[in-house]
Scaffold this active site. Structure first.
Site, mmCIF file in Angstrom:
data_model
loop_
_atom_site.group_PDB
_atom_site.id
_atom_site.type_symbol
_atom_site.label_atom_id
_atom_site.label_comp_id
_atom_site.label_asym_id
_atom_site.label_seq_id
_atom_site.Cartn_x
_atom_site.Cartn_y
_atom_site.Cartn_z
ATOM 1 N N ASP A 49 0.843 -1.282 0.091
ATOM 2 C CA ASP A 49 -0.012 -0.139 -0.147
ATOM 3 C C ASP A 49 0.830 1.451 -0.078
ATOM 4 O O ASP A 49 0.439 2.288 -0.039
ATOM 5 C CB ASP A 49 -1.014 -0.018 1.065
ATOM 6 C CG ASP A 49 -0.267 -0.122 2.572
ATOM 7 O OD1 ASP A 49 1.079 0.012 2.579
ATOM 8 O OD2 ASP A 49 -1.057 -0.028 3.475
ATOM 9 N N SER A 50 2.189 1.148 0.002
ATOM 10 C CA SER A 50 3.068 2.172 0.076
ATOM 11 C C SER A 50 3.011 2.764 -1.591
ATOM 12 O O SER A 50 3.512 4.076 -1.786
ATOM 13 C CB SER A 50 4.686 1.684 0.036
ATOM 14 O OG SER A 50 4.745 0.541 -0.443
ATOM 15 N N ASP A 88 -1.307 -6.728 -0.328
ATOM 16 C CA ASP A 88 -1.208 -5.797 0.882
ATOM 17 C C ASP A 88 -2.716 -5.253 1.143
ATOM 18 O O ASP A 88 -3.292 -4.422 0.099
ATOM 19 C CB ASP A 88 -0.178 -4.428 0.695
ATOM 20 C CG ASP A 88 0.274 -4.250 2.082
ATOM 21 O OD1 ASP A 88 -0.037 -4.793 2.957
ATOM 22 O OD2 ASP A 88 0.847 -3.089 2.034
ATOM 23 N N LYS A 118 -1.348 -9.730 3.000
ATOM 24 C CA LYS A 118 -0.540 -9.098 4.138
ATOM 25 C C LYS A 118 -1.680 -8.266 4.838
ATOM 26 O O LYS A 118 -1.963 -7.471 4.201
ATOM 27 C CB LYS A 118 0.807 -8.527 4.017
ATOM 28 C CG LYS A 118 1.361 -7.905 5.065
ATOM 29 C CD LYS A 118 2.895 -7.295 4.819
ATOM 30 C CE LYS A 118 2.581 -5.814 4.327
ATOM 31 N NZ LYS A 118 2.027 -4.932 5.022
ATOM 32 N N GLU A 120 -1.771 -5.430 8.567
ATOM 33 C CA GLU A 120 -1.099 -5.021 9.661
ATOM 34 C C GLU A 120 -1.704 -4.975 11.204
ATOM 35 O O GLU A 120 -2.960 -5.193 11.229
ATOM 36 C CB GLU A 120 -0.787 -3.405 9.257
ATOM 37 C CG GLU A 120 -0.022 -3.042 8.349
ATOM 38 C CD GLU A 120 0.200 -1.572 8.124
ATOM 39 O OE1 GLU A 120 -0.276 -0.727 8.933
ATOM 40 O OE2 GLU A 120 0.830 -1.103 7.103
ATOM 41 N N GLU A 187 8.590 -4.577 11.345
ATOM 42 C CA GLU A 187 9.130 -3.381 10.895
ATOM 43 C C GLU A 187 9.493 -2.191 11.989
ATOM 44 O O GLU A 187 8.604 -1.728 12.855
ATOM 45 C CB GLU A 187 8.079 -2.687 9.716
ATOM 46 C CG GLU A 187 8.432 -1.324 9.227
ATOM 47 C CD GLU A 187 7.546 -0.767 8.087
ATOM 48 O OE1 GLU A 187 7.804 0.407 7.817
ATOM 49 O OE2 GLU A 187 6.580 -1.243 7.813
#
Length: 291
Positions: A49-50, A88, A118, A120, A187
């Site tokens: 998602d960056s 993501d 993935k 978070e 991270e």
């Protein structure tokens, strides 16, 4: 002759952990860069998602939508058909309910042909991880510095630097594992914290800004290839200078067009046949058209 590597499976990634062979992954968002990553022998690609910052120019990752992610995953899959691809899950796609989370994770698998997803968070998303894993989808957990919730952390700040904070990161990693995640990414934490998680968990533990005591590393493409200049994290290493090369290339192009040196003779198409016939054609048409 290029020998196409066989796409890795979850079993291959687990074998790599057993043998102590590091897995290397990078983020990518389009078929072009995904193909370069595959040719270079990358083990995995994360369609991160960056993209919010690197592709769309947002200040952070929260505006990224499911549809954006699906579209970019499809593009990456086309560029890297033989690479393990992780989708993501963007902010808001697994926060409202367990049903929502499973529905969106399934979309990644069905529509974008990814190998895993993935998401978070630790203890806070245990129920979501459990449900997605029970649907037969491979889940990568992501704990420590979690960019989607960076506002609540006061920005992109390293986590686990005090014993209290370290305990929280370790508990999150444990929760993710117990909920059924097959991998976990740490991270922005001190190396000692990641090393401890790596020691206690039987699943592969990967890092980004978490030191070297891991089963592998991931970097954001914008950092690794020098594409994104707004913000460079401490842990990133620049392996190329695409921003510099591209800016220089564009500047040269601008200069040559302005000077009239581009296009040069070798960039032009030739008439087939007699030039005089074309002269006659243009004269005739000039008479006809008379604008």
């Amino acid at each position: 002759e290029v020998i196409m590597a066989k796409k890795k499976t979850i079993l291959d990634l687990y074998k790599m952990k057993e043998k102590g062979e590091k897995a290397v992954w990078v983020t990518a968002y389009d078929s072009c860069f995904a193909s370069y990553a595959e040719k270079a022998g990358m083990d995995m690609i994360l369609v991160g998602d960056s993209m919010g910052m690197i592709v769309y120019g947002y200040q952070g990752t929260t505006p990224v939508t499911m549809d954006m992610c699906i579209n970019h995953c499809q593009a990456v899959r086309r560029g890297a058909p033989n690479t393990y691809v992780i989708g993501d899950m963007p902010f808001g796609s697994y926060h409202e309910s367990v049903e929502d989370s499973v529905h969106n994770a399934v979309r990644f698998i069905k529509e974008a042909d990814v190998d895993a997803i993935k998401l978070e968070g630790g203890i806070a998303v245990e129920d979501k991880i459990k449900a997605i894993a029970q649907a037969g989808i491979v889940v990568f957990g992501h704990v420590g510095l979690t960019p989607q919730s960076s506002a609540a952390m006061g920005g992109f700040k390293a986590q686990g630097r005090t014993t209290e904070s370290a305990r929280a990161v370790i508990n999150d990693a444990l929760a993710v594992y117990k909920a059924g995640a097959k991998f976990v990414l740490l991270e922005g934490v001190p190396e000692e914290v990641c090393a401890f998680v790596h020691k206690i968990l039987p699943i592969p533990v990967y890092g980004i800004g978490a030191g070297a005591d891991t089963d592998g590393q991931v970097l954001v493409i914008g950092d690794a290839l020098g594409m994104y200049e707004e913000f460079i994290p401490k842990f990133a290493k620049k392996y190329a200078d695409i921003a510099g090369a591209a800016t220089q290339g564009f500047a040269q192009y601008v200069k040559e067009v302005k000077e009239g040196t581009f296009p040069a003779p070798e960039h032009k198409y030739k008439i087939s046949g007699d030039v005089s016939e074309f002269d006659r054609l243009f004269k005739e048409m000039e008479e006809e058209i008379r604008l």
